[in-house]
Design a protein around this motif. Sequence first.
Motif, PDB file in Angstrom:
ATOM      1  N   SER A  66       0.827  -1.201   0.000  1.00  0.00           N
ATOM      2  CA  SER A  66       0.000   0.000   0.000  1.00  0.00           C
ATOM      3  C   SER A  66       0.862   1.252   0.000  1.00  0.00           C
ATOM      4  CB  SER A  66      -0.902   0.014   1.234  1.00  0.00           C
ATOM      5  OG  SER A  66      -0.121   0.172   2.406  1.00  0.00           O
ATOM      6  N   SER A  67       0.219   2.389  -0.296  1.00  0.00           N
ATOM      7  CA  SER A  67       0.924   3.675  -0.230  1.00  0.00           C
ATOM      8  C   SER A  67       1.485   3.906   1.165  1.00  0.00           C
ATOM      9  CB  SER A  67      -0.034   4.824  -0.582  1.00  0.00           C
ATOM     10  OG  SER A  67      -0.173   4.944  -1.965  1.00  0.00           O
ATOM     11  N   PHE A  68       0.713   3.507   2.177  1.00  0.00           N
ATOM     12  CA  PHE A  68       1.147   3.700   3.557  1.00  0.00           C
ATOM     13  C   PHE A  68       2.399   2.876   3.857  1.00  0.00           C
ATOM     14  CE2 PHE A  68       1.053   2.514   8.086  1.00  0.00           C
ATOM     15  CZ  PHE A  68       1.111   3.772   8.650  1.00  0.00           C
ATOM     16  N   GLN A  69       2.410   1.614   3.411  1.00  0.00           N
ATOM     17  CA  GLN A  69       3.578   0.774   3.666  1.00  0.00           C
ATOM     18  C   GLN A  69       4.812   1.310   2.945  1.00  0.00           C
ATOM     19  OE1 GLN A  69       1.801  -3.023   2.503  1.00  0.00           O
ATOM     20  NE2 GLN A  69       1.993  -3.742   4.609  1.00  0.00           N
ATOM     21  N   ALA A  70       4.630   1.758   1.697  1.00  0.00           N
ATOM     22  CA  ALA A  70       5.758   2.338   0.959  1.00  0.00           C
ATOM     23  C   ALA A  70       6.265   3.596   1.659  1.00  0.00           C
ATOM     24  CB  ALA A  70       5.345   2.666  -0.476  1.00  0.00           C
ATOM     25  N   LEU A  71       5.317   4.390   2.187  1.00  0.00           N
ATOM     26  CA  LEU A  71       5.693   5.587   2.939  1.00  0.00           C
ATOM     27  C   LEU A  71       6.505   5.220   4.170  1.00  0.00           C
ATOM     28  CD1 LEU A  71       5.301   8.704   3.622  1.00  0.00           C
ATOM     29  CD2 LEU A  71       3.367   7.944   4.999  1.00  0.00           C
ATOM     30  N   MET A  72       6.088   4.167   4.877  1.00  0.00           N
ATOM     31  CA  MET A  72       6.774   3.779   6.109  1.00  0.00           C
ATOM     32  C   MET A  72       8.167   3.209   5.826  1.00  0.00           C
ATOM     33  SD  MET A  72       5.070   4.704   8.696  1.00  0.00           S
ATOM     34  CE  MET A  72       4.587   6.145   7.744  1.00  0.00           C
ATOM     35  N   ILE A  73       8.323   2.503   4.683  1.00  0.00           N
ATOM     36  CA  ILE A  73       9.645   1.993   4.326  1.00  0.00           C
ATOM     37  C   ILE A  73      10.605   3.160   4.095  1.00  0.00           C
ATOM     38  CG2 ILE A  73      10.999   0.766   2.579  1.00  0.00           C
ATOM     39  CD1 ILE A  73       8.553  -1.051   2.143  1.00  0.00           C
ATOM     40  N   SER A  74      10.143   4.164   3.340  1.00  0.00           N
ATOM     41  CA  SER A  74      11.013   5.319   3.064  1.00  0.00           C
ATOM     42  C   SER A  74      11.239   6.145   4.323  1.00  0.00           C
ATOM     43  CB  SER A  74      10.417   6.190   1.957  1.00  0.00           C
ATOM     44  OG  SER A  74       9.153   6.691   2.315  1.00  0.00           O
ATOM     45  N   THR A  75      10.200   6.295   5.144  1.00  0.00           N
ATOM     46  CA  THR A  75      10.357   7.056   6.390  1.00  0.00           C
ATOM     47  C   THR A  75      11.279   6.315   7.347  1.00  0.00           C
ATOM     48  OG1 THR A  75       8.119   7.942   6.117  1.00  0.00           O
ATOM     49  CG2 THR A  75       9.116   8.187   8.283  1.00  0.00           C
ATOM     50  N   ALA A  76      11.216   4.974   7.329  1.00  0.00           N
ATOM     51  CA  ALA A  76      12.099   4.170   8.181  1.00  0.00           C
ATOM     52  C   ALA A  76      13.557   4.465   7.876  1.00  0.00           C
ATOM     53  CB  ALA A  76      11.813   2.683   7.981  1.00  0.00           C
ATOM     54  N   SER A  77      13.883   4.597   6.587  1.00  0.00           N
ATOM     55  CA  SER A  77      15.268   4.894   6.223  1.00  0.00           C
ATOM     56  C   SER A  77      15.635   6.329   6.584  1.00  0.00           C
ATOM     57  CB  SER A  77      15.472   4.667   4.729  1.00  0.00           C
ATOM     58  OG  SER A  77      16.793   4.971   4.360  1.00  0.00           O
ATOM     59  N   ARG A  78      14.712   7.261   6.340  1.00  0.00           N
ATOM     60  CA  ARG A  78      14.985   8.671   6.646  1.00  0.00           C
ATOM     61  C   ARG A  78      15.158   8.896   8.143  1.00  0.00           C
ATOM     62  NH1 ARG A  78      10.901  10.153   2.304  1.00  0.00           N
ATOM     63  NH2 ARG A  78      12.075  11.339   0.759  1.00  0.00           N
ATOM     64  N   VAL A  79      14.259   8.278   8.918  1.00  0.00           N
ATOM     65  CA  VAL A  79      14.243   8.528  10.361  1.00  0.00           C
ATOM     66  C   VAL A  79      15.205   7.576  11.051  1.00  0.00           C
ATOM     67  CG1 VAL A  79      12.829   8.541  12.447  1.00  0.00           C
ATOM     68  CG2 VAL A  79      11.866   9.339  10.287  1.00  0.00           C
ATOM     69  N   GLY A  80      16.314   8.091  11.500  1.00  0.00           N
ATOM     70  CA  GLY A  80      17.313   7.273  12.188  1.00  0.00           C
ATOM     71  C   GLY A  80      17.933   8.058  13.327  1.00  0.00           C
ATOM     72  N   THR A  81      19.101   7.661  13.741  1.00  0.00           N
ATOM     73  CA  THR A  81      19.756   8.340  14.850  1.00  0.00           C
ATOM     74  C   THR A  81      20.124   9.777  14.498  1.00  0.00           C
ATOM     75  OG1 THR A  81      21.860   7.392  14.109  1.00  0.00           O
ATOM     76  CG2 THR A  81      20.685   6.228  15.852  1.00  0.00           C
ATOM     77  N   LEU A 302       3.027  12.505  -4.121  1.00  0.00           N
ATOM     78  CA  LEU A 302       2.477  13.352  -3.062  1.00  0.00           C
ATOM     79  C   LEU A 302       2.662  12.715  -1.687  1.00  0.00           C
ATOM     80  CD1 LEU A 302      -0.842  14.463  -4.827  1.00  0.00           C
ATOM     81  CD2 LEU A 302       1.197  15.855  -4.445  1.00  0.00           C
ATOM     82  N   VAL A 303       2.549  11.400  -1.629  1.00  0.00           N
ATOM     83  CA  VAL A 303       2.733  10.690  -0.362  1.00  0.00           C
ATOM     84  C   VAL A 303       4.163  10.855   0.142  1.00  0.00           C
ATOM     85  CG1 VAL A 303       2.911   8.367   0.642  1.00  0.00           C
ATOM     86  CG2 VAL A 303       0.863   9.015  -0.642  1.00  0.00           C
ATOM     87  N   GLN A 304       5.135  10.851  -0.768  1.00  0.00           N
ATOM     88  CA  GLN A 304       6.525  10.975  -0.335  1.00  0.00           C
ATOM     89  C   GLN A 304       6.861  12.364   0.184  1.00  0.00           C
ATOM     90  OE1 GLN A 304       8.677   8.595   0.260  1.00  0.00           O
ATOM     91  NE2 GLN A 304       7.038   7.209  -0.302  1.00  0.00           N
ATOM     92  N   VAL A 305       6.098  13.368  -0.234  1.00  0.00           N
ATOM     93  CA  VAL A 305       6.255  14.695   0.357  1.00  0.00           C
ATOM     94  C   VAL A 305       5.975  14.617   1.861  1.00  0.00           C
ATOM     95  CG1 VAL A 305       5.328  17.046   0.432  1.00  0.00           C
ATOM     96  CG2 VAL A 305       5.675  15.908  -1.778  1.00  0.00           C
ATOM     97  N   ILE A 306       4.968  13.826   2.220  1.00  0.00           N
ATOM     98  CA  ILE A 306       4.593  13.666   3.628  1.00  0.00           C
ATOM     99  C   ILE A 306       5.745  13.060   4.421  1.00  0.00           C
ATOM    100  CG2 ILE A 306       2.988  12.509   5.214  1.00  0.00           C
ATOM    101  CD1 ILE A 306       0.911  12.653   2.915  1.00  0.00           C
ATOM    102  N   SER A 307       6.468  12.118   3.812  1.00  0.00           N
ATOM    103  CA  SER A 307       7.608  11.496   4.490  1.00  0.00           C
ATOM    104  C   SER A 307       8.675  12.534   4.833  1.00  0.00           C
ATOM    105  CB  SER A 307       8.207  10.395   3.609  1.00  0.00           C
ATOM    106  OG  SER A 307       9.300   9.777   4.243  1.00  0.00           O
ATOM    107  N   VAL A 308       8.930  13.462   3.896  1.00  0.00           N
ATOM    108  CA  VAL A 308       9.893  14.543   4.144  1.00  0.00           C
ATOM    109  C   VAL A 308       9.441  15.393   5.323  1.00  0.00           C
ATOM    110  CG1 VAL A 308      10.887  16.669   3.186  1.00  0.00           C
ATOM    111  CG2 VAL A 308      10.698  14.619   1.762  1.00  0.00           C
ATOM    112  N   PHE A 309       8.141  15.718   5.350  1.00  0.00           N
ATOM    113  CA  PHE A 309       7.616  16.573   6.415  1.00  0.00           C
ATOM    114  C   PHE A 309       7.618  15.850   7.763  1.00  0.00           C
ATOM    115  CE2 PHE A 309       4.894  19.347   3.333  1.00  0.00           C
ATOM    116  CZ  PHE A 309       6.074  19.862   2.809  1.00  0.00           C
TER     117      PHE A 309
END
Length: 471
Positions: A66-81, A302-309
């Motif tokens: 889903s779009s949500f799962q793809a968003l979480m995969i990308s956010t998982a990589s972005r959000v780290g230590t 558009l969903v990936q913009v949300i990951s950046v924010f």
Amino acid sequence: MQLNDILSKLNDVMYTYVLIIMLVGVGIYFTIRTRGVQLRLLKDGLKTLIEKSDRVENEDGKKRVSSFQALMISTASRVGTGNIAGIATAIAAGGPGAVFWMWLMAVIGGASAFVESTLAQIYKVKKDGEFRGGPSYYMERALGKRSVGILFSILLIICFAYGFNGLQAFNMSSSLEYYIPNYSDTAYPMIVGLVLAVATALVIWGGVHRIGFITSVIVPVMAVAYILMGIVTIAMHVTEIPHVFGMIMQNAFDFRAMAGGMAGSAVVIGIKRGLFSNEAGMGSAPNASASADVDHPVQQGLVQVISVFIDTLLICSSTAMMLLVSGVEGQSGVLDGIPYVQAAISSNVGEWGIHFITFSIFAFAFSSLIGNYYYAESNILFIKDNKILLNVFRATCVVAIFLGAQADFSMMWNIADITMGFMAIVNIISIFLLGGTAIKALRNYEEQKEEGRPLQFKARDIGIDYTDIWK
């Protein structure tokens, strides 16, 4: 001069001058070309995330991502230590004003994130019932440069699978030094490395759906918990908020400090921290964006913009506020990174806050291990789709995590930073050349929305006849 010193200097020049100019430039360019799509259509991205789909499986009988799962995969990589230690280092080195420039870069970078993720959707392919894509795929299919795609893939694999995952493992392991005297001289780093390696192996051998499931659980729970900690801290120091915002704005435009040393100013440090935390335009997140099953490529852009924010405006800001309301002053090279965060949190809420930060580091870093691995897997399959090669690659990734937990491989991390820099340069040039295609897709999306038609994308409608999926 030692090799590591040479790498450090190359790293500084690349990130302080070349990449900042390129990333800011392309972000502003696409913000203008798309008429501020990252803000103008933010509501559409949120709507895509919360919409329930009747399609649990795709036409091949495999579970859809889903779009949500793809968003979480990308956010998982972005959000780290980096969202914890990195922000502390930025404030200690550049002052509170770095936070303003970090916010501004998230808004500007959102346009680049939209373009690269939309392109990843347009040029994705389907293999074994799953979607794959990313910069390597649009470099090969749209630019006709497979060699450039392979170069990009190699750079990403070195950077994410070995460099950054080794770094995340080390940060998790070293966060335990607060609890265990002479930690590095004990057997605990090896034990931590073994546990992390086994846990990662169980996830990555489960395939993209398990990766999507794990990240879609860990990331939202930890992000919400971390943001709540920030809200609680702000509520406890609510009278300090006007002063904090005053400090941020005053320091952000301290032109005398800029003239004294641009490279160490709040402007440059804030821009660097913002850009390299949210990775907008760097070419990493599109690898996850391509896996989503959507009706129109623009939806995932558009969903990936949300990951950046989420990464910068919410999580990084939570760290910044917790630091700035604490009254504890960071100092570059003396009190920065994790020790600065621990001192600030302890001042805010007491010693239990230190335990929360340690837990946050583990949760965010583990989700990054999984997200980073997914990016690397997509690119190893681009180079050669072979199960034996894939399993050998997975084994080497697990070994890198095991070793990373036990040693500070500063040279490897410098190499990872440099490979990411070159990776970003290749991607920025590519999306600049191909950006017109994403903008045509955006117009197609908006026309369908205005006419009230169900969303449906056909590549030929925007003059493309060489895609696998959107025929």
